[in-house]
Design a protein around this motif. Sequence first.
Motif, PDB file in Angstrom:
ATOM      1  N   TRP A 126      48.448  30.697  48.761  1.00 16.75           N
ATOM      2  CA  TRP A 126      47.931  31.380  48.693  1.00 16.75           C
ATOM      3  C   TRP A 126      47.935  31.226  46.398  1.00 16.75           C
ATOM      4  O   TRP A 126      46.862  31.554  46.684  1.00 16.75           O
ATOM      5  N   LYS A 127      48.662  31.529  46.196  1.00 18.45           N
ATOM      6  CA  LYS A 127      49.024  31.753  44.680  1.00 18.45           C
ATOM      7  C   LYS A 127      48.040  30.678  44.169  1.00 18.45           C
ATOM      8  O   LYS A 127      47.377  30.701  43.295  1.00 18.45           O
ATOM      9  N   GLU A 128      48.629  29.681  44.539  1.00 16.93           N
ATOM     10  CA  GLU A 128      47.820  28.212  44.283  1.00 16.93           C
ATOM     11  C   GLU A 128      46.255  28.338  44.033  1.00 16.93           C
ATOM     12  O   GLU A 128      45.759  27.784  43.292  1.00 16.93           O
ATOM     13  N   VAL A 129      45.707  28.856  45.154  1.00 16.06           N
ATOM     14  CA  VAL A 129      43.843  28.146  45.984  1.00 16.06           C
ATOM     15  C   VAL A 129      43.902  29.935  44.325  1.00 16.06           C
ATOM     16  O   VAL A 129      42.148  29.583  44.006  1.00 16.06           O
ATOM     17  N   LEU A 130      44.201  30.887  44.650  1.00 13.67           N
ATOM     18  CA  LEU A 130      44.095  32.371  44.055  1.00 13.67           C
ATOM     19  C   LEU A 130      44.480  32.527  42.676  1.00 13.67           C
ATOM     20  O   LEU A 130      43.339  32.927  42.091  1.00 13.67           O
ATOM     21  N   GLN A 131      45.036  31.132  42.594  1.00 17.30           N
ATOM     22  CA  GLN A 131      45.135  31.340  41.378  1.00 17.30           C
ATOM     23  C   GLN A 131      46.024  32.759  40.616  1.00 17.30           C
ATOM     24  O   GLN A 131      45.285  33.275  39.538  1.00 17.30           O
ATOM     25  N   LEU A 132      46.790  32.827  41.320  1.00 19.32           N
ATOM     26  CA  LEU A 132      47.075  34.222  41.228  1.00 19.32           C
ATOM     27  C   LEU A 132      48.769  34.575  41.088  1.00 19.32           C
ATOM     28  O   LEU A 132      49.605  33.605  41.968  1.00 19.32           O
ATOM     29  N   SER A 133      49.472  35.092  39.666  1.00 24.35           N
ATOM     30  CA  SER A 133      51.160  35.144  39.746  1.00 24.35           C
ATOM     31  C   SER A 133      51.645  35.613  40.719  1.00 24.35           C
ATOM     32  O   SER A 133      52.853  35.833  40.898  1.00 24.35           O
ATOM     33  N   THR A 134      51.044  36.823  41.163  1.00 24.27           N
ATOM     34  CA  THR A 134      51.812  37.584  42.461  1.00 24.27           C
ATOM     35  C   THR A 134      50.871  37.786  43.447  1.00 24.27           C
ATOM     36  O   THR A 134      49.737  39.030  43.242  1.00 24.27           O
ATOM     37  N   ILE A 135      51.070  37.438  44.811  1.00 20.27           N
ATOM     38  CA  ILE A 135      50.220  38.201  45.576  1.00 20.27           C
ATOM     39  C   ILE A 135      51.126  39.136  45.968  1.00 20.27           C
ATOM     40  O   ILE A 135      52.419  38.214  46.966  1.00 20.27           O
ATOM     41  N   GLY A 136      51.109  39.918  47.257  1.00 18.49           N
ATOM     42  CA  GLY A 136      52.112  40.873  48.161  1.00 18.49           C
ATOM     43  C   GLY A 136      52.351  39.756  49.857  1.00 18.49           C
ATOM     44  O   GLY A 136      50.403  39.509  50.078  1.00 18.49           O
ATOM     45  N   ILE A 137      52.906  40.375  50.648  1.00 19.90           N
ATOM     46  CA  ILE A 137      52.761  39.221  51.805  1.00 19.90           C
ATOM     47  C   ILE A 137      51.476  40.422  52.421  1.00 19.90           C
ATOM     48  O   ILE A 137      50.833  40.283  53.642  1.00 19.90           O
ATOM     49  N   HIS A 138      50.886  41.207  52.252  1.00 26.31           N
ATOM     50  CA  HIS A 138      50.961  42.279  53.423  1.00 26.31           C
ATOM     51  C   HIS A 138      48.842  42.778  52.355  1.00 26.31           C
ATOM     52  O   HIS A 138      48.920  43.437  52.929  1.00 26.31           O
ATOM     53  N   ASP A 139      49.014  41.665  50.828  1.00 25.99           N
ATOM     54  CA  ASP A 139      47.384  42.044  50.268  1.00 25.99           C
ATOM     55  C   ASP A 139      46.630  41.142  50.917  1.00 25.99           C
ATOM     56  O   ASP A 139      46.643  40.312  51.636  1.00 25.99           O
ATOM     57  N   ASN A 140      45.246  41.825  50.920  1.00 25.16           N
ATOM     58  CA  ASN A 140      44.720  41.828  52.301  1.00 25.16           C
ATOM     59  C   ASN A 140      43.575  40.366  50.597  1.00 25.16           C
ATOM     60  O   ASN A 140      43.524  40.305  49.657  1.00 25.16           O
ATOM     61  N   PHE A 141      43.475  38.910  51.989  1.00 22.46           N
ATOM     62  CA  PHE A 141      43.055  38.062  51.491  1.00 22.46           C
ATOM     63  C   PHE A 141      41.723  38.451  50.127  1.00 22.46           C
ATOM     64  O   PHE A 141      41.378  37.697  48.981  1.00 22.46           O
ATOM     65  N   PHE A 142      40.233  38.980  51.141  1.00 17.65           N
ATOM     66  CA  PHE A 142      39.294  39.372  50.443  1.00 17.65           C
ATOM     67  C   PHE A 142      39.125  40.581  49.858  1.00 17.65           C
ATOM     68  O   PHE A 142      38.283  40.269  48.200  1.00 17.65           O
ATOM     69  N   ASP A 143      40.781  41.060  49.561  1.00 12.95           N
ATOM     70  CA  ASP A 143      40.369  42.319  48.339  1.00 12.95           C
ATOM     71  C   ASP A 143      41.173  41.243  46.983  1.00 12.95           C
ATOM     72  O   ASP A 143      40.829  42.254  46.184  1.00 12.95           O
ATOM     73  N   ILE A 144      41.415  40.504  47.444  1.00  7.28           N
ATOM     74  CA  ILE A 144      42.518  39.700  45.959  1.00  7.28           C
ATOM     75  C   ILE A 144      41.080  38.907  45.744  1.00  7.28           C
ATOM     76  O   ILE A 144      41.810  38.215  44.970  1.00  7.28           O
ATOM     77  N   GLY A 145      40.084  38.854  46.169  1.00  6.76           N
ATOM     78  CA  GLY A 145      39.130  37.151  45.407  1.00  6.76           C
ATOM     79  C   GLY A 145      39.222  36.657  46.478  1.00  6.76           C
ATOM     80  O   GLY A 145      38.207  35.508  45.904  1.00  6.76           O
TER      81      GLY A 145
END
Lengths: 454, 235
Positions: A126-145
Motif C-alpha cells: 500500500w505504501k508503495e502504490v499510494l506513495q505514502l510514508s505512513t499508513i495505519g492498518i485501519h486506514d480506509n483505502f479510499f479515504d487516503i487517496g
Amino acid sequence: MLMKSTIENRIERLSLEERKLLFFKVKQFLETKPSKSVSEDTKRLVAYVATKDKLNIVQLRSSLKSKVPDYMIPTKIVKVERFPILPNGKVDKKALKHINGSTLVQEAAKTAGPTNDMERELLAIWKEVLQLSTIGIHDNFFDIGGDSLLSIQIISSARKLGIMLSANQLFDHQTISELSKSVSTRIKELKPWDHLVEIRSEGSKAPLFCLHTDGSHFFFYNLLAKYIDSDRPIYALQASSVKDKVKLHRTVEEMASDFIDEIKRVQPQGPYHFMAYCFSTAVGLEIAHILNKTKERVHYLVADTSSKSQNLYAISRTGSRVSGIIKVLLKNPVKTVKRAVKQRINWYVKPALLRRFGNEDQRKVEKLSHNNLKIYHNYQWKAFDGHLSLLLTKKPYHPGLNEFILDSWKKIPLQGLNIVQTEGQHDTLFSEPDVKHTAENLENCMQEFEANSK
Amino acid sequence: MELHLNNVHVWNVDVSLKDKRSESFISYLSLDEKERASKYRFEKDRSVYITAKFLLRSLLGHYLKANPKEIAFEYSEFGRPSCLKSIDLDFNVSHSGNRIIIGFSKEQTIGVDIEKIKTDFDPLNLAKNFFSREEITALSQTKESDVFQAFYRCWTRKESFIKAVGEGLSYPLDSFAVTMDYDHKAGFLKIDNDNDSKKDWRLHSFIPAEGYIAAITTDGNPNIIEYFDADDFLS
C-alpha cells in the motif's frame, strides 16, 4: 429528537477532561458563528486543552472517537499550559490561535502498526502504490487517496508476492487489517492443507492445479515447475497426505468438494485450469461441475487418459497387446484396473516411494489408489459446461488407443475439445526429457484458453 | 443549457482554483455526504469530493429544475449512483488529480472516466494481470515512448465502460477489449458478455487538459457531445 438524546447520552459518558474539551468547543463555536449558520460547520475544529499533566493526544482522540460522531472530533488538538485570559476574564481566542500545537491529529494518531506478517506485507504494498510514508492498518483505502487504478496496482503487486487478491476482495475489505484477514496467504503461512500442495505459489497468471489421488504426486508434477511459464503458480491436489492418517473419501463428489475448498483459498475467481492424469479424471470432472454452478470459467486439461474407469495405461508399461486388454476391461473393469493399479504401483511408484518414505507409505498409497477405484466405479460421468484440452502421445501403445481416448471425452466438454499431440509415452510425460514438451503444450493450451474463453 | 435527446453534456472543472470556495459548497451536501467528506485524510481529496458533489447537485438541479439541496441519490449494490427524481437523465462522475468531469445524457446510459497521467508504475504488467489478450498484445507492441499514453487511453475507456454498465471492477476486465492507438478514435474490439454485446456501446475519448486523459461510454451513439467548463457554473 432521537439525535438530541443520543448526544446527551454520549456527553454523559465522557470523562471530565473530555467534557471540558467539548464544552469549550461548543462555547467557541457559538461565539464565533452567527446563529443562522449554525448548521454550516465548515471550519476545521481545533481543540485547546489546558492541563499541567501530560496529555496523550492520541488516546484522547481515540477515546473521543467512540463517544461522539465523526464530525465532532477535533482535527487538531493543542495542549496549552493555561488559557490566555483577557482583562475582562474571558479567554483570549486570538492569542490561542497563535499557539501552534501538535501536528494534525490525523497524523498524530498515525498508525496502528501491523500485527502480523500478512499485514506487514500488505502495508508495504500500500505504501508503495499510494506513495505514502505512513499508513495505519485501519486506514480506509479510499479515504487516503485510493481509486480504481491504484487498486489494480495493489492487486498486481500482491500477486507478484504470491498473495492472491481479487478486485472484489479489496472493495469488500478496505483496510489493511480487514484485507489481511480475508486473504489466503502463501501456503506456508496458513494452517496445514489437507489436500493442496504447493509446487510454486508465485506468479500472476491463473494457477495450474494438478489433480492426484494418492500420495505419489511428487513423482509426477514437480518437474512441471521447470518448464511451465514461470509467471504461473502450480499446485497439486491429493486425496490425502500419506504422512498422517489416510483419508478415504466416500464419493468422488466429496473429494471434489474438498479440493475446491482449498483451490478457492488460493484462487477465489476463475479462470481455473486443472489437469488430470491417470486416476484423477473423475474428480477432475466433478470439480468442473462444481465450478460450473458458480459460473466460473473452467479449463480441464487431461493428460493422455480416457474418461470412465477404464484406464488402459496402468497395464501399458510393458507394452502388452492392448486390444486383448480392452476386451477384458469391458468385461470386468474394476477387477482389471485394480490389478493394473497394483502393477503400476509395483513397477513405477514403489521404488521411488521406498526411497522417499518407506514401506508404510507404500501401503498407504495402495490403500488410497484402491479406494479411488472404488469410488470411481460409482461415479456418474456427465458433460460439463467448459473447455477440455486433451494431450495425446505421438506414440500410443496401440494404434487404436488415441481414438479410444478421444472418443471417451467427445461428449463431455460442452464448450469444446482441443487435442494436442505431445512427445513421449504415457508413463514418461512428466519426466525428463518429455516433460519439457508436456509443459509447453499445457502452457499453450492454457494461454489459448485465457485468450479465447468467454 | 438544455439537454436534448441523444445529446451528451460533459462538464469539466479544475479544482485547484476552487480551494477556498469548497467550504461554501459543503452546505449543499446531505448529512451522509458531509460525513463521508470528513473521513478523507488529505484536504485535497476532501476538497475534490465536496466540489464534485456540489457540482453534481447544482447541475442536476439545473437540468431537472429542482433544488440542488433536495436531490436524493440512491446507490446500486455496486455503488453506482442514480437520481431518484429523474428516469431519463443519466449521469456519471469521475475525478483524478485536480480535475472533475461529470457526464450527462438523456435516455442513454453513460459512464465517464478521467485520469491524471502518472508514470510511476509498469503499465504492461498491469495489462498482463487484468486486460484482455488483444489489449496486452497491442500494448506490448507499442513504442516505449508511447506506452503510457496508450495504457491510459485503454484504461480510461475500459473504466468508463464498466462504470456505464454499473458493476465497477466486479466486471471482468479481460472479457472486453478496446482500441488504444489514437487519442480521439476509440472503439470496442469485442465484448464477450452476451447481454452487453447486444447493446450499441460507443466510446469517445478527449483530452481535458495537459497531463490528463478522459473517456466516455454511452449506450447508443450520441448525436453530439458538448463540453462545458463548470468554472462559470461554480461562481
